[in-house]
Design a protein around this motif. Sequence first.
Motif, short mmCIF file in Angstrom:
data_model
loop_
_atom_site.label_atom_id
_atom_site.label_comp_id
_atom_site.label_asym_id
_atom_site.label_seq_id
_atom_site.Cartn_x
_atom_site.Cartn_y
_atom_site.Cartn_z
N ALA A 4 -2.29 -7.06 -31.90
CA ALA A 4 -3.26 -6.41 -31.03
C ALA A 4 -4.57 -7.14 -30.95
CB ALA A 4 -3.50 -4.98 -31.51
N ALA A 5 -4.74 -8.15 -31.77
CA ALA A 5 -6.05 -8.80 -31.86
C ALA A 5 -5.95 -10.29 -31.64
CB ALA A 5 -6.67 -8.53 -33.23
N VAL A 12 -15.31 -12.93 -35.60
CA VAL A 12 -15.28 -11.66 -34.87
C VAL A 12 -13.93 -11.51 -34.20
CG1 VAL A 12 -16.30 -10.32 -32.99
CG2 VAL A 12 -17.77 -11.67 -34.49
N LEU A 13 -13.28 -10.36 -34.43
CA LEU A 13 -11.98 -10.10 -33.81
C LEU A 13 -12.17 -9.40 -32.47
CD1 LEU A 13 -9.91 -8.77 -36.86
CD2 LEU A 13 -9.84 -11.05 -35.86
N GLU A 14 -11.27 -9.69 -31.54
CA GLU A 14 -11.25 -8.97 -30.28
C GLU A 14 -9.98 -8.15 -30.22
OE1 GLU A 14 -12.24 -10.84 -26.68
OE2 GLU A 14 -13.90 -12.02 -27.52
N LEU A 15 -10.15 -6.84 -30.09
CA LEU A 15 -9.01 -5.92 -30.07
C LEU A 15 -8.78 -5.37 -28.66
CD1 LEU A 15 -9.69 -3.74 -33.26
CD2 LEU A 15 -8.05 -5.60 -33.02
N LYS A 16 -7.54 -5.14 -28.34
CA LYS A 16 -7.20 -4.49 -27.08
C LYS A 16 -7.04 -2.98 -27.27
CE LYS A 16 -4.82 -8.60 -25.32
NZ LYS A 16 -3.53 -9.16 -24.82
N THR A 17 -7.14 -2.54 -28.53
CA THR A 17 -6.99 -1.12 -28.84
C THR A 17 -8.24 -0.63 -29.57
OG1 THR A 17 -5.91 -1.70 -30.92
CG2 THR A 17 -4.49 -1.32 -29.02
N ASP A 18 -8.23 0.62 -30.00
CA ASP A 18 -9.35 1.21 -30.71
C ASP A 18 -9.41 0.69 -32.15
OD1 ASP A 18 -11.49 3.41 -30.92
OD2 ASP A 18 -10.13 3.91 -32.56
N PHE A 19 -10.58 0.32 -32.60
CA PHE A 19 -10.75 -0.25 -33.94
C PHE A 19 -10.32 0.73 -35.03
CE2 PHE A 19 -13.76 -0.29 -37.60
CZ PHE A 19 -13.26 -1.40 -38.25
N PHE A 20 -10.73 1.99 -34.92
CA PHE A 20 -10.42 2.99 -35.95
C PHE A 20 -8.92 3.26 -36.03
CE2 PHE A 20 -14.81 3.62 -34.75
CZ PHE A 20 -15.44 3.78 -35.97
N GLU A 21 -8.27 3.32 -34.87
CA GLU A 21 -6.83 3.54 -34.85
C GLU A 21 -6.09 2.34 -35.44
OE1 GLU A 21 -3.25 4.07 -31.54
OE2 GLU A 21 -5.35 4.41 -30.97
N THR A 22 -6.49 1.15 -35.04
CA THR A 22 -5.83 -0.06 -35.52
C THR A 22 -6.02 -0.26 -37.02
OG1 THR A 22 -6.21 -1.09 -33.37
CG2 THR A 22 -5.65 -2.55 -35.20
N VAL A 97 -19.11 -7.34 -44.62
CA VAL A 97 -19.32 -7.21 -43.18
C VAL A 97 -18.15 -7.81 -42.40
CG1 VAL A 97 -20.79 -7.92 -41.25
CG2 VAL A 97 -21.81 -7.19 -43.41
N ASN A 98 -17.69 -7.05 -41.40
CA ASN A 98 -16.68 -7.52 -40.45
C ASN A 98 -17.08 -7.08 -39.06
OD1 ASN A 98 -14.47 -8.74 -42.18
ND2 ASN A 98 -14.61 -6.71 -43.09
N GLY A 99 -16.77 -7.89 -38.06
CA GLY A 99 -17.11 -7.56 -36.69
C GLY A 99 -15.89 -7.52 -35.80
N VAL A 100 -15.86 -6.52 -34.91
CA VAL A 100 -14.73 -6.34 -33.99
C VAL A 100 -15.28 -5.99 -32.61
CG1 VAL A 100 -12.71 -4.93 -33.46
CG2 VAL A 100 -13.16 -5.58 -35.82
N ASP A 104 -14.44 -0.99 -25.03
CA ASP A 104 -15.63 -0.23 -24.64
C ASP A 104 -16.79 -0.31 -25.62
OD1 ASP A 104 -14.48 0.70 -22.28
OD2 ASP A 104 -13.50 2.37 -23.33
N TYR A 105 -16.58 -0.92 -26.78
CA TYR A 105 -17.64 -0.99 -27.77
C TYR A 105 -17.40 -2.12 -28.75
CZ TYR A 105 -14.35 1.34 -30.97
OH TYR A 105 -13.27 1.64 -31.77
N MET A 106 -18.45 -2.45 -29.49
CA MET A 106 -18.36 -3.41 -30.59
C MET A 106 -18.55 -2.63 -31.88
SD MET A 106 -20.66 -6.49 -28.92
CE MET A 106 -22.08 -5.42 -28.67
N ALA A 107 -17.84 -3.03 -32.93
CA ALA A 107 -17.90 -2.32 -34.21
C ALA A 107 -18.25 -3.28 -35.33
CB ALA A 107 -16.58 -1.63 -34.51
N LEU A 108 -19.30 -2.95 -36.07
CA LEU A 108 -19.70 -3.71 -37.25
C LEU A 108 -19.40 -2.86 -38.47
CD1 LEU A 108 -23.02 -5.70 -37.65
CD2 LEU A 108 -22.01 -4.45 -39.54
#
Length: 321
Positions: A4-5, A12-22, A97-100, A104-108
């Motif tokens: 998915a990423a 920094v990872l780019e996800l096609k899905t929701d960070f929390f779900e993944t 620290v990790n970045g995604v 619709d949003y960026m997550a740190l």
Amino acid sequence: MAAAAAVASNCVLELKTDFFETSQLRVEKVLSTGGSSEVVLASSIQDLSRKRVVKKISLKEENLQDRELSAKEAKALFHREIEILRTLDHPNIIGGVNGVICPDYMALSMDFCPNGTLVTHLKKMTNGLIDRYFDGLVSGVCYIHSLRIVHGDIKLQNIFVNAKNKAVLADFGFSFKMPENISYVKTSGATMAYLSPEVLIKRSKVDPFKCDSYAVGVVLRCLVLKRRPGYCPDYLQEVRESPHICAMFRYFLEALLHRKPSRRATMAHVQTTLDEFIPEAYTEELSQNCRPQEEFNSTASPPRKKIRSQESAQSLPNIKQ
């Protein structure tokens, strides 16, 4: 998760899905909100004891317009923050620290500090706690300055208290690295109550390291007076009119809150002085309400004498390690 990423630059990872779900994380509560961002506490679905703090930064068009940024610019700032944080390794700087980047949003994602921010502890301050938290803050800021990194938004809300009761500096969203051959920038600072006088009067160029120093002074002022900052044209005058401030804290307040950047202490000077401070040596200077500029530029250390008192240890809350 690998399917998915796609790995982007700067870890920094780019996800096609929701960070929390993944990542199989469950949001427990919202810690703070502001503008286009939200900070939440999340725990692993598989192990609820494993907790993370996640800062979500919206990429929705209306939120980007509020920030006067394009999606490309917002992502570039996010990459810069992650890149800086991933290079830092210090007990008084937030870690893990990790970045995604999601659609619709960026997550740190970062380590969880269970004892909140310094705002939480403000009304319970003792000289011992101030000594402990100020020492940790100075150590962390001095470390990033030694790497020519400017924080740019030092304030009570960005200083956390971890499980070991240490001050931990976080939120590097306004941070940047100064080139070796550059000493001044056009602007510096983010939060009005912590801005240095030269930024408030909109000087064309400022020394951003001295702006960080001033913000550290405002934090110390808050800890000593046990109240948040308000708009104050001269924090130094406020301090001089406040009785019952111990000699050490008054010395550093004088050194950090000076309105003239050339007379303001560097963080390297403050760190050098902290454990070697003799109040009697500075009594006359403080009574004159002035500080010689050359002292702050000197590399000489004061006579060595630890001033850590028993109160520093006795006043700390009983927190499990």
